[in-house]
Design a protein around this motif. Structure first.
Motif, mmCIF file in Angstrom:
data_model
loop_
_atom_site.group_PDB
_atom_site.id
_atom_site.type_symbol
_atom_site.label_atom_id
_atom_site.label_comp_id
_atom_site.label_asym_id
_atom_site.label_seq_id
_atom_site.Cartn_x
_atom_site.Cartn_y
_atom_site.Cartn_z
ATOM 1 N N UNK C 1 24.366 1.875 4.752
ATOM 2 C CA UNK C 1 23.767 0.579 4.435
ATOM 3 C C UNK C 1 22.969 0.695 3.136
ATOM 4 N N UNK C 2 22.974 -0.316 2.341
ATOM 5 C CA UNK C 2 22.213 -0.252 1.099
ATOM 6 C C UNK C 2 20.725 -0.177 1.444
ATOM 7 N N UNK C 3 19.980 0.275 0.438
ATOM 8 C CA UNK C 3 18.559 0.397 0.683
ATOM 9 C C UNK C 3 17.965 -0.963 1.035
ATOM 10 N N UNK C 4 18.432 -1.966 0.316
ATOM 11 C CA UNK C 4 17.927 -3.308 0.550
ATOM 12 C C UNK C 4 18.291 -3.792 1.947
ATOM 13 N N UNK C 5 19.541 -3.542 2.299
ATOM 14 C CA UNK C 5 19.994 -3.961 3.624
ATOM 15 C C UNK C 5 19.226 -3.249 4.706
ATOM 16 N N UNK C 6 18.984 -1.963 4.469
ATOM 17 C CA UNK C 6 18.285 -1.181 5.476
ATOM 18 C C UNK C 6 16.854 -1.704 5.641
ATOM 19 N N UNK C 7 16.243 -2.004 4.505
ATOM 20 C CA UNK C 7 14.879 -2.509 4.563
ATOM 21 C C UNK C 7 14.848 -3.849 5.282
ATOM 22 N N UNK C 8 15.849 -4.668 5.009
ATOM 23 C CA UNK C 8 15.911 -5.987 5.620
ATOM 24 C C UNK C 8 16.112 -5.869 7.132
ATOM 25 N N UNK C 9 16.870 -4.853 7.527
ATOM 26 C CA UNK C 9 17.176 -4.692 8.947
ATOM 27 C C UNK C 9 16.051 -3.996 9.706
ATOM 28 N N UNK C 10 15.063 -3.500 8.980
ATOM 29 C CA UNK C 10 13.971 -2.797 9.660
ATOM 30 C C UNK C 10 13.085 -3.801 10.379
ATOM 31 N N UNK C 11 12.183 -3.283 11.201
ATOM 32 C CA UNK C 11 11.341 -4.201 11.973
ATOM 33 C C UNK C 11 10.524 -5.093 11.046
ATOM 34 N N UNK C 12 9.988 -4.499 9.988
ATOM 35 C CA UNK C 12 9.171 -5.317 9.093
ATOM 36 C C UNK C 12 10.054 -6.278 8.296
ATOM 37 N N UNK C 13 11.232 -5.798 7.886
ATOM 38 C CA UNK C 13 12.160 -6.665 7.164
ATOM 39 C C UNK C 13 12.525 -7.891 7.982
ATOM 40 N N UNK C 14 12.815 -7.648 9.234
ATOM 41 C CA UNK C 14 13.180 -8.765 10.108
ATOM 42 C C UNK C 14 12.025 -9.759 10.225
ATOM 43 N N UNK C 15 10.847 -9.210 10.316
ATOM 44 C CA UNK C 15 9.689 -10.090 10.439
ATOM 45 C C UNK C 15 9.467 -10.899 9.171
ATOM 46 N N UNK C 16 9.786 -10.277 8.037
ATOM 47 C CA UNK C 16 9.615 -11.013 6.787
ATOM 48 C C UNK C 16 10.598 -12.192 6.761
ATOM 49 N N UNK C 17 11.821 -11.929 7.186
ATOM 50 C CA UNK C 17 12.810 -13.015 7.241
ATOM 51 C C UNK C 17 12.357 -14.070 8.252
ATOM 52 N N UNK C 18 11.847 -13.605 9.343
ATOM 53 C CA UNK C 18 11.360 -14.515 10.386
ATOM 54 C C UNK C 18 10.267 -15.422 9.830
ATOM 55 N N UNK C 19 9.327 -14.817 9.167
ATOM 56 C CA UNK C 19 8.216 -15.585 8.628
ATOM 57 C C UNK C 19 8.682 -16.559 7.563
ATOM 58 N N UNK C 20 9.533 -16.060 6.658
ATOM 59 C CA UNK C 20 10.031 -16.934 5.593
ATOM 60 C C UNK C 20 10.818 -18.102 6.169
#
Ligand SMILES: Cc1cc2nc3c(=O)[nH]c(=O)nc-3n(C[C@H](O)[C@H](O)[C@H](O)COP(=O)(O)OP(=O)(O)OC[C@H]3O[C@@H](n4cnc5c(N)ncnc54)[C@H](O)[C@@H]3O)c2cc1C
Ligand code: HEM
Ligand code: SF4
Ligand code: FES
Lengths: 642, 270, 217
Positions: C1-20
């Motif tokens: 997975x790309x670094x970006x994808x991995x970050x997005x899929x992480x718990x914090x990444x998911x929360x950032x998407x959730x919040x946005x």
């Protein structure tokens, strides 16, 4: 005095003291960076000494394995140090220097430490601060952003660096993080919840250890090219001490039985400001940092059995006994002096609290002078801790304190390279007999642990690894098998006793014997009495103790039993050491040897030596070797804090 | 509380303990009831467990296993959930610093281990928290090899920054945050370390990388994720603030936007 | 997975998407509320009909915007399910006795349930209007027809309250997830969150109430 026995060659370099360490480092053999990964170093203990050593050795390229008892290396007992760490930076411009730190340490240790070692310690002290700052230790700062200093433990200069009341925690987390970085990189293998139970010596050289996995109960053998014991102090021989519950003598004691000499075991430090014992269930004592004495006044009522609560006793009815006896140092006299003075008042019947074994430490005047806010800022967390334990509010009621066992200056004998009498076995931190002589100054243990680990052993280990032939060894070798068998047999024996008394009750009884007879004051007859008591208790332990067997391997009682069994052997050596040293020095106070004013009286003619004991078998008299101490740079004088 | 009560009246208490017993990892556990007729209010909670264990030995039973070491609230070893609360009822207090004077005669107290998949029970009340060590080894450090440091005062740190870094650094790694979190998330622990180093100049070079690496390591350990209940902060014995979590989220979000080196791989915590 | 994808899929990444996504949905709701207010502003319904006509005039652009909105919703809902499941999974062995310390709130512990109710309601809402071909012929009349029926009105009322509960935690929480936090502003944010939640609950509750009690009289 007899010449130094050859085993006790301190290997101190000669020449001007300020150049010795440089000279020695130059003379030590180096190991080619590419070859370092061929060497495997076993580090036992992850306190300041062990963590810093492991990190530094891995930085150099060695393969390292570390072992500790706790579930995480970050919980080593160094975490509990409160007050601070010394260094000769002279940032406050108050006249400090390497020379002065050296002088203070030798004098504070009552002239029972090696000058060369102490000088090196003072030299290295500054680098330690730099390293710790770089690792992100959040030391206290001045408003300009520079590092803050305070005066600590009676030093006339402000040379103590601190991080609130949690300096040990922050330093350890710094060293731990450096170590964990190398765990992450794969250079260090970490083994937590392991207790080292034996050192494996092959052809006279320490080549491995045997541990018990405290979760599974399995015995695990590890082979290496050098063994570093960084296993802390043995204050828990007194049962009640400020040490954490897992602190033990086991690692060094087993090494001692394998040939490492034990130096000055009777040198223990009793810290004057601890929360007094409150009941028979008490499991440990809590230190109130020495830094408190900077703003507190210590007193007892002038009248025995004073009925008034402390805050209602006017000044004229208070005996500020430290200020009275030591006008120039007052409340800031060294620990041993302050402890004995408190004991003297309590023995004379002026003690306070229900047990009569406590004195007041009062902040009233400081709060009036600086305001409660300022005091809260400085000591808030300590006051909170005190309030939690005692339910008293120290902002309004003086604290009650009493001395408690805190630190052990004694430990395995090491030479200038920190190598014990077993080649390849290095001893660091509180576990070695160290640079503090007969009394350690406040904020100097953290300094020593980090000096040993960061900046001494990484060089001196090269001398061993490059200088000796180290044929390959394997954990399947006979020596490992024999060692594991002996360890296993001892544990099986403990499990099979099946008597009536709990291990804890033996430990408490041993602690009482030691505190009564080998504590703040010692006498020849008391020591002889204690020796018999210990022997009797030890036999009873092996006949009448009871350790529940546990279906799984995890058995905390068994762990404790093993440690108490070792304390019961070791205690006797402590007594022997205290008996032979019929002088008073530092924390070792022989009632037979005091001045007219009741101060400790040294006898340099007869006792200016390090007592290094060789093990001859349990129940057999150990052999005493003496390493004479020469003082070229600091003239021994009677300490005076009047 | 101005009157000294340290050694005031002994007022012995009768206490019933309902304790989680479990022989080993992956073994079934159950609640066991014990009665202590003679508990002193001055005892610490752990000293009461000591007393219980002494009684168990006397009756030939196995003792209750629980982690402890310093018994003064700094090592982070003790890890009990007392009446459903990590570290018990008192705020800002570890279990070892909890004293029995907060209970009364006749009380029944439930004691359980910290629970989270990432903290498997080893025995009774003892859990394996090595996950935290692995998270630190992934990035909770400043890469400053021994000997490479400049003079301590070459790095000036404004006092307010140093103070806030110290606030975050006070974390004792006990895991109560994860134990108290309805999602078993370790965010407060991770964020405390990230914030401590992010607040200091020494921590800047690796700032974003650290946040990324530690969050990934945390996820790999099987902790839940943060949904901002803030139960962690309420349970934390050292008063670590969720402000740290926001700070870490910010660093993490910013790291999206930046080029960063590869993350480290593999650690060996045995 | 790309670094970006991995970050997005992480718990914090998911929360950032959730919040946005949560905040963007909120943004949509602002506009939605604004449009709906025309129902009350102009009882004849002409203003509302004009507004719907205006939206409709965007043609394919409207469809595009709706797809975007749909994706936003899908992301929010997908992650809501994943996070909720993962978080339940993170503690397989539950506590025998569990007490919280009063930091979690009704809103925070019920996010999934309030969200699920909103989702259910949303489907009904779409079927009621957006997917009903008759709606665009006479938008105002369609709304009036539905909301005058007590059964339907009750559902809309309930949904508004549930949305309020969702936002009582969600608003403040999104800022925390995105790292927008400052000790000085946090208490204000806290109160603002409650206020926003209240505003939206009352705002959306206004319509069923209006048709049920005021318009009928
Ligand atoms: C309450 C308190 C406050 C103090 N405050 C100060 C202060 O302000 N300033 C100061 O300079 N000094 C202070 N000291 C002293 C100082 O903290 C210690 O001397 C020092 O931290 C010891 O560090 P260490 O690395 O040698 O050992 P420790 O930190 O004790 O570490 C010992 C390590 O060895 C491991 N270990 C032990 N036995 C075994 C075994 N058999 N097998 C495997 N592993 C084992 C343990 O798990 C642990 O990891 C204080 C001490 C106490 C008790
Ligand atoms: C108009 C509709 C919605 C709005 C405005 C909205 C808004 C928000 C906001 C602002 C958050 C906070 C995000 C954060 O904590 O970072 C949130 C969280 C959440 N939402 Fe929604 N939401 C909506 C619909 C839904 C739906 C349909 C679901 C479906 C199940 C849902 C489930 C959740 C859950 C479970 C959370 C908590 C997730 C977490 O904190 O990890 N929401 N929402
Ligand atoms: S953040 Fe608080 S609760 Fe969590 S591990 Fe650190 S000290 Fe314990
Ligand atoms: S035992 Fe060390 S924090 Fe509780």
């Amino acid at each position: 005095m007899s010449p130094t026995p050859p085993q006790l060659d301190s290997k101190c370099p000669s020449g001007p003291i300020s150049e010795r360490w440089d000279k020695h480092r130059f003379e030590l053999k180096l190991i080619n960076p590419a070859n370092r990964r061929k060497f495997h170093v076993l580090v036992v203990g992850t306190g300041l000494a062990g963590a810093s050593a492991a990190a530094s050795l891995a930085d150099l390229g060695y393969r390292v394995s570390v072992f500790c008892i706790q579930d995480s290396p970050r919980r080593a007992h160094s975490i509990a140090a409160q007050g601070g760490i010394n260094a000769a930076k002279n940032y406050p411009n108050d006249g400090d220097s390497v020379q002065r730190l050296f002088y203070d340490t030798v004098k504070g240790g009552d002239f029972r430490a090696r000058e060369s070692n102490v000088y090196r310690l003072a030299q290295i002290s500054n680098q330690i601060i730099d390293q710790c700052v770089a690792l992100g230790v959040p030391f206290a700062r001045e408003y300009g952003g520079g590092l803050a200093n305070r005066s600590f433990g009676g030093a006339q200069v402000s040379r103590t660096f601190y991080a609130r009341g949690q300096t040990g925690q922050q330093l350890l987390l710094g060293a731990y993080s450096a170590m964990m970085r190398q765990v992450g990189s794969g250079r260090i293998a970490l083994y937590a919840r392991r207790e080292m139970l034996d050192v494996v010596v092959i052809d006279g050289v320490a080549r491995g250890i045997v541990c018990r996995n405290l979760v599974t109960g399995a015995y695990e053998r590890s082979a290496g090219d050098a063994v570093l014991l960084c296993t802390g102090g043995y204050g828990n021989v007194f049962y009640l001490s400020t040490n954490a519950k897992a602190c033990n003598v086991t690692a060094v004691w087993r090494a001692h039985k394998r040939g490492a000499y034990f130096a000055n075991p009777c040198f223990t430090q009793i810290h004057p400001t601890c929360i007094p014992v409150s009941g028979s269930y008490q499991s440990k004592l809590t230190l109130m940092s020495e830094s408190l004495r900077n703003d507190a006044r210590v007193w007892v009522p002038k009248q025995k059995g004073e009925p008034r609560p402390p805050h209602n006793i006017p000044d004229e009815d208070r005996d500020y006994f430290l200020e009275r006896r030591y006008p120039s140092f007052g409340n800031l006299v060294p620990r041993d002096v302050a402890s004995r003075a408190a004991k003297e008042r309590c023995d004379a019947g002026f003690g306070v609290g229900t047990t009569g074994l406590a004195v007041y430490m009062d902040f009233r005047d400081a709060i009036r002078r600086d305001g409660e806010g300022a005091i809260r800022q400085k000591y808030g967390n300590l006051f909170q801790m005190y309030a939690k334990i005692t339910a008293d509010d120290p902002y309004h009621v003086p604290m009650r304190i009493y001395p408690a066992v805190h630190y052990t200056m004694g430990g395995l004998w090491v030479d200038y390279n920190l190598e014990s009498t077993v080649p390849g076995l290095f001893v660091l931190g509180e576990a070695n007999f160290s640079d503090h002589g007969a009394n350690r100054l406040g904020a100097s243990a953290l300094m020593q642990g980090l000096a040993d680990g960061f900046f001494i052993v990484p060089y001196t280990i090269g001398g061993h690894l490059a200088g000796r032939k180290l044929p390959a060894v394997s954990p399947t070798d006979k020596a490992f098998e024999d060692s594991e068998r002996s360890v296993r047999e001892r544990i099986d024996r403990i499990l099979s006793i099946g008597g009536k008394r709990t291990v804890d009750s033996f430990h408490r009884e041993l602690g009482k014997i030691m505190w009564d007879h080998c504590g703040m004051a010692r006498t020849g007859s008391g020591l002889a009495f204690a020796k018999q008591g210990i022997q009797a208790l030890r036999s009873e332990f092996w006949e009448n103790s009871r350790v529940p067997t546990s279906s799984a391997g995890l058995n905390q009682n068994l762990e404790h039993a093993g440690r108490v069994a070792d304390f019961l052997e070791f205690a006797e050596l402590m007594i022997d050491d205290a008996s032979q040293r019929s002088e008073s020095c530092g924390g070792h106070f022989r009632e037979e040897s005091q001045t007219d004013e009741g101060e400790a009286k040294r006898d340099d003619e007869r006792f200016s030596y390090v007592a290094a004991w060789q093990h001859e078998g349990v129940g057999k008299e150990s052999t005493l070797h003496r390493e004479p101490l020469a003082f070229e740079y600091v003239r021994p004088s009677q300490r005076s804090y009047k | 509380m101005s009157a000294p009560s340290h050694d005031a009246g002994s007022g012995r208490m009768r206490i019933t303990l309902k304790i989680w017993r479990q022989e080993g990892p992956n073994r079934p556990g159950k609640v066991e009831t014990h009665f202590l007729p003679d508990v002193s209010p001055h005892m610490s909670f752990l000293e009461m467990l000591d007393v219980l264990n002494e009684r168990l030995i006397a009756s030939g039973l196995d003792t209750v296993a629980f982690d402890h070491d310093c018994r003064e609230g700094i090592c982070g070893a003790c890890s009990l959930v007392i009446d459903g609360r990590a570290h018990g009822p008192e705020a800002l207090t570890t279990a070892c610093q909890l004293h029995m004077r907060h209970y009364s005669d006749g009380d029944t107290i439930h004691v359980e281990p910290f629970r989270a998949n990432a903290f498997p029970v080893l025995k009774d009340l003892m859990v394996d928290r090595s996950a935290f060590d692995r998270i630190i080894s992934a990035g909770g450090f400043v890469s400053s090899p021994t000997g490479s440091a400049p003079d301590g005062n070459a790095i000036l740190v404004p006092k307010p920054d140093a103070d806030r870094a110290m606030d975050a650094a006070a974390c004792i790694g006990c895991g109560a945050c994860a134990a108290a979190c309805p999602n078993a998330s370790a965010m407060l622990f991770v964020a405390a370390k990230v914030a401590h180093l992010a607040l200091l100049p020494q921590g800047q070079p690796e700032r974003e990388r650290r946040a990324l690496a530690m969050v990934h390591a945390m996820d790999e350990e099987g902790f839940g994720s943060c949904t901002n209940h803030f139960e962690c902060m309420a349970a934390c014995p050292k008063g670590i603030s969720v402000e740290s979590i926001a700070r870490m989220n910010r660093d993490f979000a910013l790291s999206f936007l930046k080029e960063a080196p590869d993350l480290p791989t593999g650690s060996s915590v045995g | 997975m790309s670094r970006f994808g991995k970050a997005l899929a992480s718990s914090v990444g998911k929360k950032i998407v959730m919040g946005l996504s949560g905040l963007m949905l909120l943004g949509f709701l602002v506009e939605h509320l604004h449009g709906n207010l025309k129902l009350i502003e102009d009882p004849s319904g002409a203003a509302f009909d004009d507004y719907v006509g205006f939206l409709k005039s965007f043609g394919p652009l409207l469809v595009l915007a709706e797809i975007g909105l749909g994706l936003l919703f899908s992301a929010h809902v997908y992650l809501a399910f994943r996070l909720t499941l993962e978080n339940i999974q993170a503690r397989k062995q539950r506590y025998v006795v569990r007490n919280n310390r009063g930091a979690s709130t009704v809103g925070s512990v019920s996010m999934f349930y309030t969200g699920a109710i909103i989702l259910g309601y949303l489907l009904k809402h779409l079927i009621d209007f957006r997917l009903d071909p008759r709606f665009f012929d006479a938008p105002h009349a369609a709304v009036q027809a539905k909301l005058s029926q007590p059964g339907h009105a009750a559902v809309y009322l309930l949904a508004a309250i549930v949305l309020g509960i969702h936002l009582s935690h969600g608003f403040r929480s999104a800022f925390q997830s995105l790292g927008l936090s400052h000790p000085r502003w946090n208490p204000l944010l806290e109160r603002l969150g409650k206020f926003v939640a209240f505003l939206f609950a009352v705002g959306f509750a206004a319509f069923p109430m209006y048709y049920l009690f005021i318009r009928e009289r």
